[in-house]
Scaffold this active site. Structure first.
Site, PDB file in Angstrom:
ATOM      1  N   LYS A 179      29.923  56.913  40.169  1.00 48.24           N
ATOM      2  CA  LYS A 179      31.271  56.649  39.658  1.00 48.24           C
ATOM      3  C   LYS A 179      31.913  55.474  40.401  1.00 48.24           C
ATOM      4  O   LYS A 179      32.427  54.546  39.788  1.00 48.24           O
ATOM      5  CB  LYS A 179      32.157  57.894  39.823  1.00 48.24           C
ATOM      6  CG  LYS A 179      33.498  57.738  39.160  1.00 48.24           C
ATOM      7  CD  LYS A 179      34.608  58.502  39.838  1.00 48.24           C
ATOM      8  CE  LYS A 179      35.127  57.748  41.035  1.00 48.24           C
ATOM      9  NZ  LYS A 179      36.285  58.368  41.675  1.00 48.24           N
ATOM     10  N   ASP A 190      35.224  59.784  35.849  1.00 53.14           N
ATOM     11  CA  ASP A 190      35.882  60.585  36.879  1.00 53.14           C
ATOM     12  C   ASP A 190      36.354  61.888  36.233  1.00 53.14           C
ATOM     13  O   ASP A 190      36.027  62.176  35.076  1.00 53.14           O
ATOM     14  CB  ASP A 190      37.032  59.799  37.530  1.00 53.14           C
ATOM     15  CG  ASP A 190      38.234  59.690  36.600  1.00 53.14           C
ATOM     16  OD1 ASP A 190      38.115  60.041  35.404  1.00 53.14           O
ATOM     17  OD2 ASP A 190      39.302  59.270  37.071  1.00 53.14           O
TER      18      ASP A 190
END
Ligand code: SF4
Length: 213
Positions: free
Chosen positions: A119, A137
């Site tokens: 991420k 996320d």
């Protein structure tokens, strides 16, 4: 949800958040990387409060590589986890020793750095280098699955399905639309379905009857 409806929902998101962008304040890839590591399970607002002092004292990866954890940690303590300070220093040591002091710009190299997962790497690739990337996320995961844009149990699978659905040139923007929507309207505990601009497409709203026609 049909592909056509998914595309229409994405178009609506784009109309709703034309100005969506990263809310972390940064001016180069190093600052973006540090801010993103600090932002895990912490608000961007809190990160933005601490980073000016951090970047003033440690303006680049080389100075950060020489930092002592006992000096850095008190500066970033309000962003949680002691490991974040240790990871930032360790990542900068690797950048200094193996990447000539420059933050790398590939997924493979970024994810070698301590504290940098997929991420964070996607956030840095898109925001700092302008390379198409779709970071998942907690907001992106929740909102994408709630609406029905994808059906996935993991962030990896969400990234896979969403990058198949969204044109490559819009990956970065779509990530921001979904985050903004998650923060402003489709919160984890109390989604504002009655006033949500996506209610006509949303599987969650239909299933849970959170809208009343
Ligand atoms: S209708 Fe409700 S669940 Fe669906 S996206 Fe909007 S706020 Fe979220």
């Amino acid at each position: 949800m049909t592909k056509k409806m998914k595309e229409a929902a994405l178009e609506r998101l784009e109309e709703m958040y034309p100005e969506a962008k990263a809310e972390l304040v940064f001016s180069n890839p190093y600052e973006m990387m540090v801010a993103t590591i600090l932002s895990a399970q912490c608000t961007d607002r809190q990160v933005n409060k601490v980073t000016p002092a951090v970047f003033a004292r440690y303006p680049d990866p080389r100075t950060m590589a020489d930092a002592r954890e006992e000096d850095l940690y008190p500066m970033v303590k309000s962003c949680g986890f002691k490991s974040k300070a240790a990871n930032i220093i360790a990542a900068c040591r690797m950048i200094r020793d193996e990447y000539d002091g420059r933050v790398p710009d590939t997924m493979e190299d970024l994810t070698r750095l301590p504290g940098v997962g997929r991420k964070t790497a996607n956030v840095v690739l898109y925001n700092a280098f302008g390379i198409p990337a779709f970071a998942v996320d907690t907001h992106v995961f929740r909102v994408s699955n709630r609406i029905g844009l994808c059906r996935a149990d993991t962030v990896e699978e969400t990234e896979k399905q969403m990058t198949r659905l969204i044109p490559r040139g819009k990956w970065g923007n779509a990530h921001h639309w979904l985050i903004w929507h998650g923060r402003r309207v489709c919160s984890a505990q109390l989604p504002k379905c009655e006033t949500c601009g996506l209610r006509e497409y949303c599987e969650y709203a239909r299933k849970n009857k959170t809208i009343h026609e």
